[in-house]
Structure formats: structure tokens, C-alpha cells
Design a protein around this motif. Structure first.
Motif, mmCIF file in Angstrom:
data_model
loop_
_atom_site.group_PDB
_atom_site.id
_atom_site.type_symbol
_atom_site.label_atom_id
_atom_site.label_comp_id
_atom_site.label_asym_id
_atom_site.label_seq_id
_atom_site.Cartn_x
_atom_site.Cartn_y
_atom_site.Cartn_z
ATOM 1 N N PRO A 103 -9.655 3.938 44.203
ATOM 2 C CA PRO A 103 -10.418 2.828 44.778
ATOM 3 C C PRO A 103 -9.577 1.578 45.033
ATOM 4 O O PRO A 103 -9.869 0.817 45.963
ATOM 5 C CB PRO A 103 -11.493 2.550 43.719
ATOM 6 C CG PRO A 103 -11.604 3.813 42.935
ATOM 7 C CD PRO A 103 -10.241 4.403 42.933
ATOM 8 N N MET A 104 -8.508 1.352 44.239
ATOM 9 C CA MET A 104 -7.778 0.092 44.313
ATOM 10 C C MET A 104 -6.405 0.206 44.986
ATOM 11 O O MET A 104 -6.007 -0.677 45.734
ATOM 12 C CB MET A 104 -7.581 -0.475 42.902
ATOM 13 C CG MET A 104 -8.876 -0.756 42.160
ATOM 14 S SD MET A 104 -9.877 -2.024 42.982
ATOM 15 C CE MET A 104 -8.783 -3.428 42.828
ATOM 16 N N ASN A 105 -5.676 1.277 44.716
ATOM 17 C CA ASN A 105 -4.285 1.373 45.172
ATOM 18 C C ASN A 105 -3.992 2.706 45.863
ATOM 19 O O ASN A 105 -4.655 3.716 45.589
ATOM 20 C CB ASN A 105 -3.318 1.223 43.985
ATOM 21 C CG ASN A 105 -3.324 -0.168 43.405
ATOM 22 O OD1 ASN A 105 -3.094 -1.146 44.111
ATOM 23 N ND2 ASN A 105 -3.607 -0.274 42.106
ATOM 24 N N ALA A 106 -3.010 2.661 46.707
ATOM 25 C CA ALA A 106 -2.544 3.894 47.349
ATOM 26 C C ALA A 106 -1.710 4.704 46.353
ATOM 27 O O ALA A 106 -1.267 4.190 45.329
ATOM 28 C CB ALA A 106 -1.708 3.552 48.576
ATOM 29 N N ARG A 107 -1.490 5.960 46.667
ATOM 30 C CA ARG A 107 -0.600 6.807 45.875
ATOM 31 C C ARG A 107 0.176 7.706 46.824
ATOM 32 O O ARG A 107 -0.175 7.864 48.002
ATOM 33 C CB ARG A 107 -1.388 7.643 44.867
ATOM 34 C CG ARG A 107 -2.225 8.749 45.464
ATOM 35 C CD ARG A 107 -2.825 9.676 44.412
ATOM 36 N NE ARG A 107 -3.383 10.861 45.011
ATOM 37 C CZ ARG A 107 -4.635 10.986 45.451
ATOM 38 N NH1 ARG A 107 -5.495 9.968 45.323
ATOM 39 N NH2 ARG A 107 -5.041 12.116 46.011
#
Length: 376
Positions: A103-107
Motif C-alpha cells: 500500500p505504501m511503497n514499491a518493491r
């Protein structure tokens, strides 16, 4: 998912062991070595039209969402040294699906082709699979390490909040190719993912994408090795016998050359110093400067000089690149008169005027340069 490997399943396994088609399609033989018992892992190069180095096992997405495809292809997967190398092939396009984004950061996830061999890794399975190794979400994400017994095929960036319901992954920009090529022993390794790897033996070759390199036992070197410019100190001498010897004193001799096969390019320069003894008036002995490499035959080079004071000047002309005088010299420095016609004297000693070695601001010098043929 139809992924097959030769020399993995034995004939007593529930899947029937290695089939004849496995033997025909799997890349069998001795591959480029990385050690006494290890091989360079990677994808077997080749494409249907010959346009691309690597066509097999390409990871791509052709529809919106979280699912991608892996193209058919062949590869070698090197496991532990004691386990050996596993030949693998995928005979048809295989689908893979990525988990929704954080939900918050890309990977950054890593797509790998992996071998499980219970006899070697106690994994309770014996198979070849495509896997997605999920990376850690972060403000600046990075790909996870490649697991043992696997080769990396691609890095895929999964944006924060990505899912099949909101468009998923942008395939045009999300995929970073991680495939590298491998070939049979003695073959030239094509350009693939990265060039930061050592050779397996002196005399091994690789293609960098712009040329060939040869492993010399400690480093990759351009092949054929390109020549470089280097310094040499020419000898200053004179052809005419019986004259006093030339003495350089605090003058200077310098030269540069490059030898490229049967061709040499060179430049040699004599600078007159305050203690240089060139013999005095009427001691024109047909000066020369020696060449860096003996020439194969006589030819013509260029010559120029800066001599005299402010009332003197520059003189331009030609020289003979002579194979007749050992070890090969640039001699017969010719100059021109003010009318542009060749003068009748060689450009040395006091012709066309005496050089000055003690002028406070003007250096006096003679220079020859050119290109000539040598025995390769």
C-alpha cells in the motif's frame, strides 16, 4: 507449467524420469567452465531471425494486470559445486503472476528459473520451476539476491498499490532484463546481463556488444589488443662522415609513436639547448633523427623547424624515411625558399640559418613526423 530438466528425475520417479525429447531439447554437453567441476550458468543464446542475442526465457507482459509471460528457451543452472549444472528447457510460453503491490511503497521482485533437487538440497522436491522472489517494499527498493540453484531472468518493479483492478504493472518500463548468456566450452560468450565476471581460463573470449575481449588469466583485454601511443627517445646523428660529433648538451630529444600491425605513425623532435654543439658554420652534415621501428622501405615524411630569433621563422618541408641507414632514420630535411621552391640545402646546421640555443624567449627546434610501412 511445463518446465523440464535433463538429468534431474530418475527413471523410478513418479514422473517417469528423463524422456527422449528431454534429451533432445535440453542443452547437453560441456558448457563454458568456471572451475574444475562448475559451469557458467545462463541462457542459451539465439533467436529465430538471428536479430537478437537472447530470445529465450524473455520475461514480458502483453496485457494489463499482474501477470506476465516467460518465453520458451533453454538454460543451464549451476547449483552447488558438488551438485553440478542442470540443463533446463521451457518448451512453451509460461505464465507467472505477481502479488499485489504494497500500500505504501514499491518493491522489486526477481523472476528466477530454479532447480530443486532433494538429493542435493533436502528440499523434499525434485523439479525445475519458475519462481518470483518477492522483494522488500521501500522508498528506494532493490531486488533480492538470487537464490542458490537458480538463475535470474528479470527484475520487475511492482508499484505501490498495484493490483489487477487498477491497471497493475506498467510492463513497458517495469521489467529489467537480468538474463546472461552461456555457451559451450570454447565458444564466445555473447553480451548479456553485465560484464563484471571473470573468465574461466586464459584464452576464453567474450563479446562486449562493441567488440571481443580475451581473458589473459587475470583480466579481460580487448581483442585484438589495440595499440597505444608510447614514448621513445630518437638518436640525433648526421650522414656526412668526417665532421665533429654532434653533442646534445642541455638540448632535448623526444618522440612518440604507435605501431598498428604493418603501419607506424611517429613524431620526433630535436630542441636546441644553450650547450648544444652542432658543429658551427658550414658543418652541414645532413642531420637525421632515428625512427622507433625499422621501416620496410624508403618513403616520404614531413619536416618543419623553428630556428633563429624574431627575424627568423618557421620552415616547412619534407624528409626521407630511410631504410638505407640503420636502424631506420628520418633524414634529408628539405626546406623551401621564400618563393616556395625547394632550396638546394638540407635544413640543418646553419642552413637556412643557424639555430639559437640561448635565446631568452624563442625555442629553436626541428621536428619530423609521418607514417610508414614496417614488417608486421
Amino acid at each position: 507449467m511445463n518446465i523440464r530438466s535433463a538429468w534431474l528425475l530418475d527413471s523410478t520417479s513418479g514422473e517417469g524420469g528423463q524422456s527422449r525429447i528431454d534429451t533432445r531439447l535440453a542443452p547437453l554437453g560441456t558448457m563454458a567452465p568456471t572451475g574444475a567441476l562448475t559451469s557458467r550458468d545462463g541462457v542459451i543464446p539465439g533467436s529465430p531471425t538471428g536479430q537478437f542475442t537472447l530470445h529465450g526465457l524473455w520475461v514480458f507482459g502483453d496485457t494489463a494486470g499482474m501477470s506476465a509471460k516467460v518465453a520458451p528457451g533453454r538454460a543451464i543452472v549451476q547449483a552447488a559445486d558438488s551438485a553440478g549444472a542442470y540443463p533446463v528447457y521451457i518448451p512453451e510460453y509460461a505464465g507467472i503472476t505477481f502479488a499485489d503491490g504494497d500500500p505504501m511503497n514499491a518493491r522489486v521482485d526477481l523472476v528466477v528459473l530454479r532447480i530443486y533437487d532433494n538429493d542435493q538440497d533436502a528440499s523434499n522436491q525434485t523439479t525445475a520451476v519458475l519462481e518470483i522472489v518477492q522483494g522488500a517494499p521501500a522508498a528506494k527498493p532493490s531486488a533480492p539476491a538470487t537464490p542458490s540453484g537458480a538463475i535470474a531472468l528479470a527484475e520487475v518493479t511492482v508499484p505501490a498499490g498495484a493490483s489487477a483492478g487498477n491497471g497493475g504493472i506498467s510492463w513497458d518500463s517495469a521489467v529489467k532484463d537480468r538474463r546472461r548468456a552461456t555457451v559451450a566450452v570454447g565458444g564466445i560468450i555473447p553480451r548479456g546481463w553485465g560484464l563484471n565476471f571473470d573468465g574461466g581460463y586464459p584464452g576464453q573470449y567474450r563479446d562486449t556488444g562493441t567488440g571481443l575481449e580475451r581473458w589473459d588469466g587475470s583480466a579481460w583485454k580487448p581483442y585484438p589488443e589495440r595499440p597505444v601511443w608510447q614514448d621513445y627517445t630518437p638518436v640525433w646523428g648526421q650522414i656526412t662522415a668526417g665532421l665533429p660529433p654532434l653533442k646534445l648538451g642541455n638540448g632535448k630529444l623526444e618522440g612518440r609513436y604507435i605501431k598498428d600491425g604493418p603501419v607506424v605513425h611517429f613524431r620526433a623532435k630535436l630542441t636546441i639547448g644553450s650547450t648544444t654543439d652542432w658543429g658551427g658554420p658550414d658543418r652541414n652534415g645532413n642531420w637525421y633523427l632515428s625512427l622507433p621501428v625499422p621501416p620496410a622501405r624508403n618513403s616520404t615524411g614531413s619536416y618543419r623547424a623553428r630556428i633563429g630569433d624574431n627575424t627568423g621563422g618557421y620552415f616547412h618541408g619534407a624528409c626521407e624515411i630511410s631504410a638505407s641507414v640503420a636502424p631506420g632514420v628520418a633524414r634529408n630535411w628539405s626546406t623551401t625558399d621564400r618563393n616556395g621552391r625547394p632550396s638546394g640545402d638540407w635544413g640543418d646546421a646553419d642552413d637556412p640559418m643557424p639555430p639559437l640555443g640561448n635565446h631568452p624567449t624563442i625555442a629553436n627546434w626541428y621536428e619530423v613526423w609521418g607514417t610508414y610501412e614496417v614488417v608486421a
